[in-house]
Design a protein around this motif. Structure first.
Motif, PDB file in Angstrom:
ATOM      1  N   THR A  90       7.880 -30.974  59.358  1.00  0.00           N
ATOM      2  CA  THR A  90       8.062 -31.630  60.650  1.00  0.00           C
ATOM      3  C   THR A  90       6.840 -32.486  60.962  1.00  0.00           C
ATOM      4  OG1 THR A  90       7.124 -29.714  61.775  1.00  0.00           O
ATOM      5  CG2 THR A  90       9.530 -29.816  61.597  1.00  0.00           C
ATOM      6  N   ILE A 177       2.244 -37.613  62.897  1.00  0.00           N
ATOM      7  CA  ILE A 177       1.112 -36.748  62.543  1.00  0.00           C
ATOM      8  C   ILE A 177       1.677 -35.451  61.973  1.00  0.00           C
ATOM      9  CG2 ILE A 177      -1.023 -35.668  63.342  1.00  0.00           C
ATOM     10  CD1 ILE A 177      -0.978 -38.665  63.973  1.00  0.00           C
ATOM     11  N   ASP A 203       8.647 -33.288  67.475  1.00  0.00           N
ATOM     12  CA  ASP A 203       8.108 -33.520  68.818  1.00  0.00           C
ATOM     13  C   ASP A 203       7.582 -34.946  68.904  1.00  0.00           C
ATOM     14  OD1 ASP A 203       6.270 -32.029  66.951  1.00  0.00           O
ATOM     15  OD2 ASP A 203       4.792 -32.781  68.371  1.00  0.00           O
ATOM     16  N   ILE A 205       4.628 -36.906  70.362  1.00  0.00           N
ATOM     17  CA  ILE A 205       3.314 -36.681  70.976  1.00  0.00           C
ATOM     18  C   ILE A 205       3.078 -37.689  72.095  1.00  0.00           C
ATOM     19  CG2 ILE A 205       0.832 -36.559  70.517  1.00  0.00           C
ATOM     20  CD1 ILE A 205       1.486 -35.847  67.609  1.00  0.00           C
TER      21      ILE A 205
END
Ligand code: HPA
Length: 236
Positions: A90, A177, A203, A205
């Motif tokens: 991920t 990232i 997610d 960021i």
């Protein structure tokens, strides 16, 4: 047998999928592979070998972060003759245009890690994916009607980053990232093997959003099938 992998010679396939989470390695083996056999339980870092579309493939947990991945990938390359290694993981998105659940094929991996600073004595190596695997993964995704993002990621040593260094990475076009790809690509270069990281955006960021567990599961299945096809050369 190597220090952290208790497999017999020949027990690991030439093509290996590398999730960070060892329980995910077990899940992948049980859900996707035919006749999976567990070859490693040392430190709970499960490794399995089975087959996908009639071809042998293994799946090995690596743990989180470059130091942990480095141990497992070094041993796979040095002692088990692994030829193709595909990280499945991920990533946190940092570009506004990226959406949750997008799939990123990581062409290169910049890093804030000191590992390559030591390794290259202050020179700056550019960790790069295998073109053949990038192409195979891209074709496998498109064959499923998925339009993956293909581009650079950054492998950070810091998950809880007070300095918010993702903002600088974002200015330089980094898509996501994560924490492992740079070391995987560097080791593949060192040992003359092929490597790739395929990542789903878990997610965002920049936007402060995250996927639900159910959403992650659906994307995860697509990513696994893409990675397995690329690993065994069944992209089309
Ligand atoms: N940072 C580092 N690694 C990650 C992240 C993140 O935000 N999300 C998923 N893997």
């Amino acid at each position: 047998m190597s220090t952290h992998i208790a497999a017999q010679p020949g027990a690991i396939a030439e093509a290996v999928l590398l999730p960070g989470d060892p329980l995910r390695a077990r899940f992948i083996a049980e859900k996707f592979l035919q006749n999976p056999v567990c070859y490693n339980e040392v430190r709970g870092m499960y490794g399995y070998t089975g087959s996908w579309k009639g071809k042998r493939v293994s799946v090995q947990g690596t743990g989180m972060g470059q130091p942990s991945l480095s141990i497992y990938v070094n041993e796979l390359f040095r002692f088990y003759d692994v030829k193709r290694a595909i990280r499945v993981g991920t990533t946190g998105a940092v570009q506004e245009s990226t959406r949750l659940r997008d799939i990123i094929i990581a062409m290169s991996a910049s890093t804030d890690s000191a590992i390559n600073t030591h390794r290259f004595g202050g020179r700056h190596f550019a960790p790069t994916a295998s073109f053949a695997l990038v192409q195979a993964a891209w074709e496998a995704a498109r064959a499923r009607g998925i339009e993956p993002l293909v581009g650079p990621v950054a492998s950070s040593d810091i998950f809880y980053d007070d300095a918010e260094s993702w903002k600088l990475w974002a200015e330089y076009g980094i898509l996501g990232i994560e924490m492992e790809a740079a070391e995987l690509y560097t080791l593949a270069a060192r040992f003359g093997r092929e490597a790739l990281a395929i990542l789903t955006v878990s997610d965002h960021i920049a936007q402060g959003t995250a996927t639900t567990a159910e959403e992650r599961q659906t994307t995860f299945t697509a990513m696994m099938e893409i990675a397995l096809d690329a690993a065994v050369g069944e992209a089309k």
